[in-house]
Scaffold this motif. Sequence first.
Motif, PDB file in Angstrom:
ATOM      1  N   LYS A   1       0.739  -1.152   0.078  1.00 31.03           N
ATOM      2  CA  LYS A   1      -0.259  -0.124  -0.027  1.00 31.03           C
ATOM      3  C   LYS A   1       0.846   1.160   0.080  1.00 31.03           C
ATOM      4  CE  LYS A   1      -4.134  -1.850   2.098  1.00 31.03           C
ATOM      5  NZ  LYS A   1      -4.651  -2.450   3.121  1.00 31.03           N
ATOM      6  N   LYS A   2       2.184   1.108   0.783  1.00 33.81           N
ATOM      7  CA  LYS A   2       2.691   2.323   0.693  1.00 33.81           C
ATOM      8  C   LYS A   2       3.278   2.865  -0.334  1.00 33.81           C
ATOM      9  CE  LYS A   2       7.193   3.199   2.613  1.00 33.81           C
ATOM     10  NZ  LYS A   2       8.554   2.945   3.462  1.00 33.81           N
ATOM     11  N   PHE A   3       3.711   1.538  -1.268  1.00 31.94           N
ATOM     12  CA  PHE A   3       4.274   1.649  -2.660  1.00 31.94           C
ATOM     13  C   PHE A   3       3.362   2.255  -3.668  1.00 31.94           C
ATOM     14  CE2 PHE A   3       4.574  -0.026  -6.962  1.00 31.94           C
ATOM     15  CZ  PHE A   3       5.863   0.202  -7.345  1.00 31.94           C
ATOM     16  N   ILE A   4       2.162   1.721  -3.290  1.00 28.38           N
ATOM     17  CA  ILE A   4       1.178   2.264  -4.154  1.00 28.38           C
ATOM     18  C   ILE A   4       1.086   3.820  -4.187  1.00 28.38           C
ATOM     19  CG2 ILE A   4      -1.351   2.169  -4.987  1.00 28.38           C
ATOM     20  CD1 ILE A   4      -1.144  -0.932  -4.986  1.00 28.38           C
TER      21      ILE A   4
ATOM     22  N   HIS B   1       2.999   5.882  -2.591  1.00 26.84           N
ATOM     23  CA  HIS B   1       3.914   6.798  -2.999  1.00 26.84           C
ATOM     24  C   HIS B   1       4.035   7.012  -4.760  1.00 26.84           C
ATOM     25  CE1 HIS B   1       6.777   6.364   0.907  1.00 26.84           C
ATOM     26  NE2 HIS B   1       5.767   6.987   0.984  1.00 26.84           N
ATOM     27  N   THR B   2       3.916   5.918  -5.485  1.00 28.13           N
ATOM     28  CA  THR B   2       3.976   6.028  -6.867  1.00 28.13           C
ATOM     29  C   THR B   2       2.488   6.813  -7.350  1.00 28.13           C
ATOM     30  OG1 THR B   2       4.689   3.628  -6.840  1.00 28.13           O
ATOM     31  CG2 THR B   2       4.102   4.296  -8.998  1.00 28.13           C
TER      32      THR B   2
ATOM     33  N   PHE C   1       3.399  10.503  -6.916  1.00 28.89           N
ATOM     34  CA  PHE C   1       4.306  10.871  -7.969  1.00 28.89           C
ATOM     35  C   PHE C   1       4.061  10.977  -9.344  1.00 28.89           C
ATOM     36  CE2 PHE C   1       7.706   9.726 -11.094  1.00 28.89           C
ATOM     37  CZ  PHE C   1       8.738  10.588 -10.752  1.00 28.89           C
TER      38      PHE C   1
ATOM     39  N   PHE D   1      -2.841  -7.985  -5.506  1.00 28.82           N
ATOM     40  CA  PHE D   1      -4.102  -7.852  -4.651  1.00 28.82           C
ATOM     41  C   PHE D   1      -5.167  -8.968  -4.984  1.00 28.82           C
ATOM     42  CE2 PHE D   1      -2.620  -3.409  -4.379  1.00 28.82           C
ATOM     43  CZ  PHE D   1      -2.727  -3.400  -3.040  1.00 28.82           C
TER      44      PHE D   1
ATOM     45  N   PHE E   1       6.185  -9.399  -2.157  1.00 26.82           N
ATOM     46  CA  PHE E   1       6.268  -7.949  -2.590  1.00 26.82           C
ATOM     47  C   PHE E   1       7.311  -7.404  -1.788  1.00 26.82           C
ATOM     48  CE2 PHE E   1       5.517  -3.580  -2.174  1.00 26.82           C
ATOM     49  CZ  PHE E   1       5.783  -3.031  -3.668  1.00 26.82           C
TER      50      PHE E   1
ATOM     51  N   TYR F   1       9.184  -3.872  -1.271  1.00 29.85           N
ATOM     52  CA  TYR F   1       9.123  -2.351  -1.665  1.00 29.85           C
ATOM     53  C   TYR F   1      10.283  -1.750  -2.345  1.00 29.85           C
ATOM     54  CZ  TYR F   1       8.698   2.624  -0.764  1.00 29.85           C
ATOM     55  OH  TYR F   1       8.660   4.028  -1.081  1.00 29.85           O
TER      56      TYR F   1
ATOM     57  N   LEU G   1      10.967   0.624 -10.677  1.00 26.45           N
ATOM     58  CA  LEU G   1      10.493   2.044 -11.301  1.00 26.45           C
ATOM     59  C   LEU G   1      11.436   2.656 -11.735  1.00 26.45           C
ATOM     60  CD1 LEU G   1       7.301   3.051  -9.044  1.00 26.45           C
ATOM     61  CD2 LEU G   1       7.401   1.934 -11.397  1.00 26.45           C
TER      62      LEU G   1
END
Lengths: 317, 487
Positions: free
Chosen positions: A16-19, A21-22, A25, B21, B187, B189, B196
Amino acid sequence: MLVKNNNSSIFSFKLKKFILHTSLFLALVAGIFTLVLFRAGFEVDEFYGRFTTPKQHSLILGTSRAAQGLNPEVINQELGRNDLFNYSFTNEHSPYGPVYLRSIQSKHDAIGHDGIFILTVDPWNIGSDKNNPDDESLFRENDLMLHGMWDVNSSPNLLYLLHYYEGSYYNILKKKQDPQLHLRPNGWLEVMVPMDSTSVEKRTKDRLKLYREETLKRYAFSSSRLSWLGKTVEYLKPFGKVYLVRLPVSDEMIDIELEQNKSFDVIIREFASTMNLPYLDLSSDNDSIAFTDGNHIARGSTPIVSRKVAEFIRNHP
Amino acid sequence: MLFNSIQFAIFLPVVFVLYWFVTGKSLRWQNILLLVASYFFYACWDYRFLFLLMFSTLLDYFTGLKMHDAPDRKGKRFWFWTSVIVNLGFLAVFKYYNFFADSFAEMMSQFGMQIDPWTIQVILPVGISFYTFHGLSYVIDIYYDRIPAERNFVEYAVFVSFFPLLVAGPIERATHLLPQIKKARSFDYSKAIDGLRQILWGLFKKMVIADLCAEHANAIFNHADSYGGLTLVLGALFFTLQIYGDFSGYSDIALGTARLFGIELLRNFAFPYFSRDIAEFWRRWHISLSSWFRDYLYVPLGGSKGGTWMRVRNTFIIFLVSGFWHGANWTFIVWGGLNALYFLPLLLLNRNRNNMEIVAQNTFLPSVKEFFQMSITFALTVLAWIFFRASSVRSAIDYISAMLKGLLDMKLITQSINYLIVQVGYFLPVFILFFFLIEWSGRRHQYALAHFGLRWPKMIRWSFYLGLALVILLFAGKEQQFIYFQF
């Protein structure tokens, strides 16, 4: 089991943190980029501005000859109107056919009965693939920009800017314009190329060579396109008066056009008579007209031609 | 669907979210999702060729099982050759048939016999050279008992079709990728952020460097007869940057994308333009293909074991086949041959393994000698790329001849300065300089941006990424097809 749950929640938290942040951005990038797109105006390129105005009441239709050769401002002035808009593109993009008609229908404000519609014709915009000119699947505009432009009345027009604009977006940010091509808010494309005799001679030579060696070999008269011209006229007729105009070209270009189809003028006259349309043939009326390349009317001569068309309209109310 | 298209910008997040998910708790469903997504990705090019990809996958899957289960060597050999012949047969028909037919007719015409070759009008299926080589490496490894046959079809199909590598590599090995597909993935991080970052750098290389350089490379190569001397050198330099930015940019996007799904692909580029000799260049350029040819062609041919003649022969075979792999045109074969010639002195003097580490490993700047070596290698590479880019060998020779003849011609020097000022402007040179600085500073890492700015405060680092993303959006050149898609 407890360990598994902890791992699972850590995993979920990190994901969730990745999503988050992304997304932040990308939202920031998209936001700044959208602000840049909002700066886009008529200077973007030779097409964009025509897709950013509201729907239009009266239209000039055709290819680049009409785009450059007919200035709505002059015609409006002569006729005491203010609603004429030039919605012409190029010989590749806007010959008469299903693609152009759909685009015209999207651009046209279908209200009232007092509009005027100037439909310019020439052997090329009623011509198609020489091998099978009536096969609509071979129409050259099928895969081009107008086909995909389902939105032609938005400002900024994101569809055009994201899909069809070929320049750098930096030019939009800086409002940088092609010094030779100025699209005016009424759709007229003002072309400012050097008009000294050497430059004109070179461009004319290149253009005539292109038409003689390539275009002439590629296209033949298309009955199917003529029938689409008919459908375009039928669509527009209930909303005002439709005029057919053949614009002036150089003598050499007339020769090439005669080679392409000797009876083109006869066919168009018959068509005009059947559809009960006034037809103005200016093709050979080129004595006082300057051309940039033998094919396109120079901006200095645009008022002359525009006035002639206005006078014809005045005489055929 | 191009990696730098809006479609892909929608496709990737959708697959990512579904992957972690919706299917995240089941490896089986994750793999099924990857397979469906990969087939969808491929079908966006041309759905008809999806059946060819499926057929090729099924063929290698079944021949792999048959080889594994064969009671004797003879049976194993039969299934092995079935797979090799059918795989190469498809490649021959789709990619090389017209070349052979035309070349044969041309050869006959030299003897006064006019033959009208029967050529086929078929488009080249995207990525056929890549997935065929995937499949071949798998069956060869089974044949030589390096790996067991894969019994799970979905896992094998993901190995062949995983969308980030499907159309232009890297050319994966079953020994490297299959174990990752079979293992539960969680996953990570920092790995995802790293992915990315690599995608961002890949997009910069492709959309800014490659696409902007392509406009000038195309303008100069397509009108080579209007230019001479230094302008033609500029054209060759632009193409040199274009092909590197294009292909290594694509590879960066592919590797970064795969990392988002917890999968590490083989590295494909390792800063090849900083090589000090041509042997080092080939250890750093399109690594997955070079190592494929090394392992499946060079070594079986005897590799470096035999005498000098054997080594020279094998080297030439590798380079010529590698050139031919790129396309059915004599230009690629000459390009391969030229590189073999460059390689020859190093081979004969036994100096082909002199430079195994990256240049200036422990210093910031190279020594004068290293700089000189890098410049010579770069110049030789630029010269060879002219054959790769030209439409025919004749036009490549004409290009080089006009380039060399006009080098000292003042009029042509003025022409090239004019070209730089009027056509190129100042943005592209600034971007190229920035690009080389970042590549140089990151040369010890997996990709240039991997560690760049990691010690900076977070805000500054993210501002840098934001700036880079905006540069990509604002300055991207006219969209060009990825060069290696045609191979």
